[in-house]
Design an enzyme around this catalytic site. Structure first.
Site, short mmCIF file in Angstrom:
data_model
loop_
_atom_site.label_atom_id
_atom_site.label_comp_id
_atom_site.label_asym_id
_atom_site.label_seq_id
_atom_site.Cartn_x
_atom_site.Cartn_y
_atom_site.Cartn_z
N LYS A 255 0.86 -1.21 0.00
CA LYS A 255 0.00 0.00 0.00
C LYS A 255 0.88 1.24 0.00
O LYS A 255 0.70 2.15 -0.82
CB LYS A 255 -0.88 0.00 1.24
CG LYS A 255 -1.54 1.33 1.55
CD LYS A 255 -2.45 1.32 2.75
CE LYS A 255 -1.76 1.54 4.05
NZ LYS A 255 -1.42 2.95 4.37
N ASN A 256 1.87 1.28 0.92
CA ASN A 256 2.64 2.50 1.10
C ASN A 256 3.65 2.75 -0.01
O ASN A 256 4.12 3.86 -0.17
CB ASN A 256 3.31 2.51 2.47
CG ASN A 256 2.28 2.67 3.58
OD1 ASN A 256 1.12 3.00 3.31
ND2 ASN A 256 2.67 2.41 4.81
N CYS B 31 -4.78 12.82 12.52
CA CYS B 31 -5.53 11.57 12.41
C CYS B 31 -5.42 10.88 13.76
O CYS B 31 -4.84 11.40 14.70
CB CYS B 31 -4.96 10.71 11.29
SG CYS B 31 -3.38 10.01 11.71
N ARG C 148 0.55 14.70 12.67
CA ARG C 148 0.99 14.49 11.28
C ARG C 148 1.32 15.81 10.58
O ARG C 148 0.76 16.15 9.55
CB ARG C 148 -0.05 13.70 10.48
CG ARG C 148 -0.66 12.48 11.15
CD ARG C 148 0.24 11.28 11.32
NE ARG C 148 0.77 10.69 10.12
CZ ARG C 148 0.21 9.68 9.46
NH1 ARG C 148 -0.95 9.23 9.83
NH2 ARG C 148 0.79 9.16 8.40
N ASP D 256 5.96 20.00 8.16
CA ASP D 256 7.06 20.98 8.12
C ASP D 256 8.28 20.47 7.35
O ASP D 256 8.92 21.22 6.62
CB ASP D 256 7.45 21.38 9.54
CG ASP D 256 7.80 20.16 10.40
OD1 ASP D 256 7.00 19.21 10.45
OD2 ASP D 256 8.90 20.14 10.99
N ASP E 258 4.52 0.43 12.07
CA ASP E 258 3.28 -0.11 11.51
C ASP E 258 3.02 -1.55 11.91
O ASP E 258 1.97 -2.10 11.58
CB ASP E 258 3.29 -0.02 9.97
CG ASP E 258 3.21 1.41 9.50
OD1 ASP E 258 3.43 1.66 8.31
OD2 ASP E 258 2.96 2.30 10.34
N ILE F 190 7.79 6.79 17.03
CA ILE F 190 7.53 7.49 15.76
C ILE F 190 6.29 8.36 15.83
O ILE F 190 6.28 9.50 15.37
CB ILE F 190 7.38 6.45 14.60
CG1 ILE F 190 8.57 5.50 14.55
CG2 ILE F 190 7.15 7.16 13.28
CD1 ILE F 190 9.88 6.13 14.13
N ARG G 4 -8.68 -0.23 4.33
CA ARG G 4 -7.69 0.72 3.78
C ARG G 4 -6.39 -0.01 3.45
O ARG G 4 -5.65 0.39 2.56
CB ARG G 4 -7.40 1.83 4.79
CG ARG G 4 -8.57 2.72 5.10
CD ARG G 4 -8.15 3.91 5.92
NE ARG G 4 -7.03 4.62 5.29
CZ ARG G 4 -6.52 5.75 5.77
NH1 ARG G 4 -6.99 6.26 6.90
NH2 ARG G 4 -5.52 6.36 5.16
C1 EPZ Z 1 4.47 6.80 6.28
O1 EPZ Z 1 3.73 7.88 6.83
C2 EPZ Z 1 3.49 5.64 6.20
N1 EPZ Z 1 2.38 6.00 5.32
C3 EPZ Z 1 2.96 5.32 7.60
O2 EPZ Z 1 2.12 4.17 7.47
C4 EPZ Z 1 4.15 4.96 8.49
O3 EPZ Z 1 3.68 4.71 9.79
C5 EPZ Z 1 5.14 6.12 8.50
O4 EPZ Z 1 5.56 6.43 7.14
C6 EPZ Z 1 6.39 5.81 9.31
O5 EPZ Z 1 7.02 4.67 8.78
C7 EPZ Z 1 2.57 5.97 3.97
O6 EPZ Z 1 3.65 5.66 3.49
C8 EPZ Z 1 1.39 6.32 3.13
P1 EPZ Z 1 6.65 10.07 8.43
P2 EPZ Z 1 4.40 9.37 6.85
O7 EPZ Z 1 6.66 11.31 7.64
O8 EPZ Z 1 5.20 9.58 5.63
C9 EPZ Z 1 6.62 13.30 11.89
C10 EPZ Z 1 0.17 2.89 7.75
O9 EPZ Z 1 -0.35 2.38 8.74
N2 EPZ Z 1 6.70 14.28 10.80
O10 EPZ Z 1 7.82 9.14 8.35
O11 EPZ Z 1 3.32 10.33 7.16
C11 EPZ Z 1 5.25 12.61 11.92
O12 EPZ Z 1 4.33 13.42 12.64
C12 EPZ Z 1 0.73 4.29 7.80
O13 EPZ Z 1 0.30 2.31 6.63
C13 EPZ Z 1 6.91 15.62 11.12
O14 EPZ Z 1 7.06 15.99 12.29
O15 EPZ Z 1 5.35 9.22 8.10
C14 EPZ Z 1 5.54 11.31 12.62
O16 EPZ Z 1 5.56 11.52 14.00
C15 EPZ Z 1 0.49 4.96 9.16
N3 EPZ Z 1 6.96 16.52 10.10
C16 EPZ Z 1 6.95 10.97 12.13
O17 EPZ Z 1 7.52 12.19 11.64
C17 EPZ Z 1 6.81 16.16 8.80
O18 EPZ Z 1 6.89 17.04 7.91
C18 EPZ Z 1 6.97 9.93 11.01
O19 EPZ Z 1 6.30 10.48 9.94
C19 EPZ Z 1 6.59 14.80 8.50
C20 EPZ Z 1 6.53 13.87 9.51
#
Ligand code: EPZ
Length: 423
Positions: free
Chosen positions: A22-23, A118, A123, A126, A309, A331, A401
Site C-alpha cells: 500500500k505505502n 488523524c 501528522r 514541516d 506499523d 515514531i 484501507r
Molecule cells: C508513512 O507515513 C506511512 N504512510 C505510515 O504508514 C508509516 O507509519 C510512516 O511512514 C512511518 O514509517 C505511507 O507511506 C502512506 P513520516 P508518513 O513522515 O510519511 C513526523 C500505515 O499504517 N513528521 O515518516 O506520514 C510525523 O508526525 C501508515 O500504513 C513531522 O514531524 O510518516 C511522525 O511523528 C500509518 N513533520 C513521524 O515524523 C513532517 O513534515 C513519522 O512520519 C513529516 C513527519
C-alpha cells in the site's frame, strides 16, 4: 458500517499470498504526475486507499485505468487541468500530500490541503515544506491549504538534511528533485523499502538517482521523464501482520511472496519471542518453536529498525506471552489506541506516554471491540483469532484501507471469520 465476527481458538495452517505494498503504491501513483507519458503499475494492491489516490489523481486531470481486477493501474498525466488537491480527499488520506512535490516540479504550482491530524498523531508537514523550499519553492499556508509555487526558471537542486528521516517528506522531495535543475543531496533520508521502490521506478522513467536505501540520496535533475512499467514491491507490513497469525494461534503458515530482507528486524524480534521464520522457495514459513511465546521488549524506529506499523500487531501477540514486555513507540505520539480495546479482551496493558507495559495472560476472551485506525484494527483481528469465544470488530472500514480480502486469506488457513454487512 460492516463488522467482522471471529470465533477464536483455532490453530491456523496453510498459505497466505502477500499483496503489493500500500505505502509503496501510494507514492508510485503520484509519480505519474511527473511525466506526460503513461506510467503502468503492476502487482497493485486492491485497497480503499488506492481508490482514494485514484480519485485524487483523476480530480487533477490524470487518467487512471484499473485492469486485471485492480492489480494493474495504467495511468497518464498528459492533460493535467487542475492543480488543487481538495480537502475532502486529502483529509481522508494523508498520503494525498504526495502529489505536492510532483505537481510543483511538473506544473510549477500546486495547492494541497493540509491533511489535518488523524487517530495516531498530528501528522505535520514541516519537513515536506522546508525540503521543497530548499529547492526554491515558495509555500504559503492559507485557509488550510498549502499554496506552492516554483521559481520562474523551475526548481533548483540543493543540499539538505532532514531533521527526522520522514518517509513522506523524503518521497515528496525526491520526486520534485528529479526535475529540478542541478544536483540535490538529501541527508538523513528515509531508508524504507518503499523509498527504494519509488527510486527504482523513477529511474526507469529516466531519473538520475543514487543512494536509495541509504541515508543519503543524490539526484541529478533532468529536463523530463518518460513513461515506464513497474511492479509494486511486496507489502512488508501485510507480510509482518500475517506472520503473526500462526505466532498467536499456533500452527504453520507460509506467507507467499514474503522476503526476509523486508522484515529483518521484525523477524529477529519474533525469533526472540520463540517464533521460527524459515525462508522457503515461495516465501516465509512461520511457526512457534516450542509451543510458547516469550515476552520481549520492542522499540519502534525508522527502517531498518522495528516498524511502527507492526507495533500494534506485535502487542496483540505479547498479550498472550509468558512474562512482561515493554513496547516503546518512538515514531507517533498516539499509537496505542488498540490497548484499551485489547484490555476489553482481558489483556493486561499499562500505557504511560510512549511506553506500554504488557503482562501476558493465559487466554484472551472474545468481546465486542472497535477499530480506531488501520493497524490497531488488525491487531484486534489477531487477538480475536487466539481469544476464547466470539469477537465482533466494528468499523472495519479502517481495515479495508490496508488489507485486501482479509477474511478470505485467514479463512483459507482455518480461521472462523466472517464479515457482517452493516447498515
Ligand atoms: C508513512 O507515513 C506511512 N504512510 C505510515 O504508514 C508509516 O507509519 C510512516 O511512514 C512511518 O514509517 C505511507 O507511506 C502512506 P513520516 P508518513 O513522515 O510519511 C513526523 C500505515 O499504517 N513528521 O515518516 O506520514 C510525523 O508526525 C501508515 O500504513 C513531522 O514531524 O510518516 C511522525 O511523528 C500509518 N513533520 C513521524 O515524523 C513532517 O513534515 C513519522 O512520519 C513529516 C513527519
Amino acid at each position: 458500517m460492516d463488522s467482522i465476527v471471529i470465533h477464536g481458538g483455532t490453530e491456523l495452517n496453510g498459505e497466505i499470498p502477500i499483496a503489493g505494498a500500500k505505502n509503496a503504491c501510494l507514492a508510485l501513483m503520484p509519480a505519474t504526475l511527473l511525466s506526460d507519458e503513461p506510467l503502468t503499475l503492476t502487482n497493485a494492491p486492491r485497497l480503499s486507499d488506492i481508490k482514494t489516490m485514484t480519485e485524487l489523481l483523476q480530480s487533477l486531470g490524470a487518467e487512471v485505468t484499473k485492469m486485471q481486477d485492480g492489480q494493474v493501474l495504467a495511468m497518464s498525466s498528459h492533460d493535467l487541468d487542475n492543480h488543487v488537491a481538495d480537502y475532502d480527499i486529502v483529509r481522508k488520506m494523508r498520503a494525498s500530500n504526495l502529489v505536492l512535490g510532483p505537481m510543483l516540479a511538473r506544473l510549477g504550482h500546486a495547492v494541497v490541503s493540509l491533511p489535518g491530524g488523524c487517530a495516531i498523531g498530528a501528522r505535520p508537514m514541516d519537513l515536506h515544506i522546508h525540503g521543497l523550499e530548499a529547492l526554491g519553492a515558495e509555500i504559503d499556508l492559507r485557509d488550510g491549504y498549502l499554496h506552492a509555487k516554483a521559481p520562474a526558471g523551475g526548481l533548483k537542486g540543493a543540499q539538505m538534511e532532514l531533521r527526522f528521516a520522514s518517509v513522506g517528506a523524503t518521497e515528496n522531495i525526491l520526486m520534485a528533485a528529479t526535475l529540478a535543475k542541478g544536483t540535490t543531496v538529501i541527508k538523513n533520508a528515509a531508508r524504507e523499502p518503499e523509498i527504494v521502490d519509488l527510486a527504482q521506478c523513477l529511474r526507469k522513467m529516466g531519473a538520475q538517482i543514487e543512494g536509495e536505501g541509504t541515508s543519503t540520496l543524490t539526484i541529478q535533475g533532468v529536463d523530463s521523464l518518460h513513461g515506464a512499467t513497474h511492479p509494486v514491491v511486496t507489502d512488508r507490513i501485510e507480510l509482518g501482520t500475517y506472520m503473526l497469525a500462526p505466532a498467536i494461534t499456533g500452527g504453520t503458515v507460509e506467507c507467499l511472496g514474503g522476503k526476509l530482507d523486508l522484515v529483518a528486524s521484525f523477524a529477529e524480534k519474533l525469533h526472540d519471542a520463540g517464533i521460527d521464520v524459515e525462508e522457503t522457495a515461495r516465501g516465509l514459513k512461520v511457526s512457534r518453536r516450542n509451543g510458547r511465546v516469550n515476552a520481549v521488549n520492542v522499540t519502534t524506529e525508522p527502517f531498518p529498525g522495528f516498524p511502527t506499523d507492526l507495533q500494534a500487531q506485535m502487542m496483540a501477540l505479547l498479550c498472550t506471552a509468558d512474562g512482561t514486555s515493554v513496547l516503546e513507540e518512538t515514531i507517533f505520539e498516539n499509537r496505542f489506541m488498540h490497548a484499551p480495546e485489547l484490555t476489553r479482551m482481558g489483556a493486561n496493558i499499562e500505557v504511560h506516554g510512549g511506553h506500554a507495559t504488557v503482562t501476558g495472560v493465559k487466554r484472551l476472551k472474545g468481546a465486542p471491540v472497535m477499530a480506531t485506525d488501520l493497524r490497531a484494527s488488525v491487531s484486534l483481528i489477531l487477538a480475536a483469532l487466539a481469544a476464547e469465544g466470539e469477537t465482533v470488530v466494528s468499523r472495519v472500514y479502517h481495515l479495508d484501507r490496508g488489507y485486501e480480502r482479509l477474511e478470505q486469506k485467514l479463512g483459507a488457513c482455518g480461521a472462523r471469520i466472517e464479515r457482517v454487512k452493516g447498515a
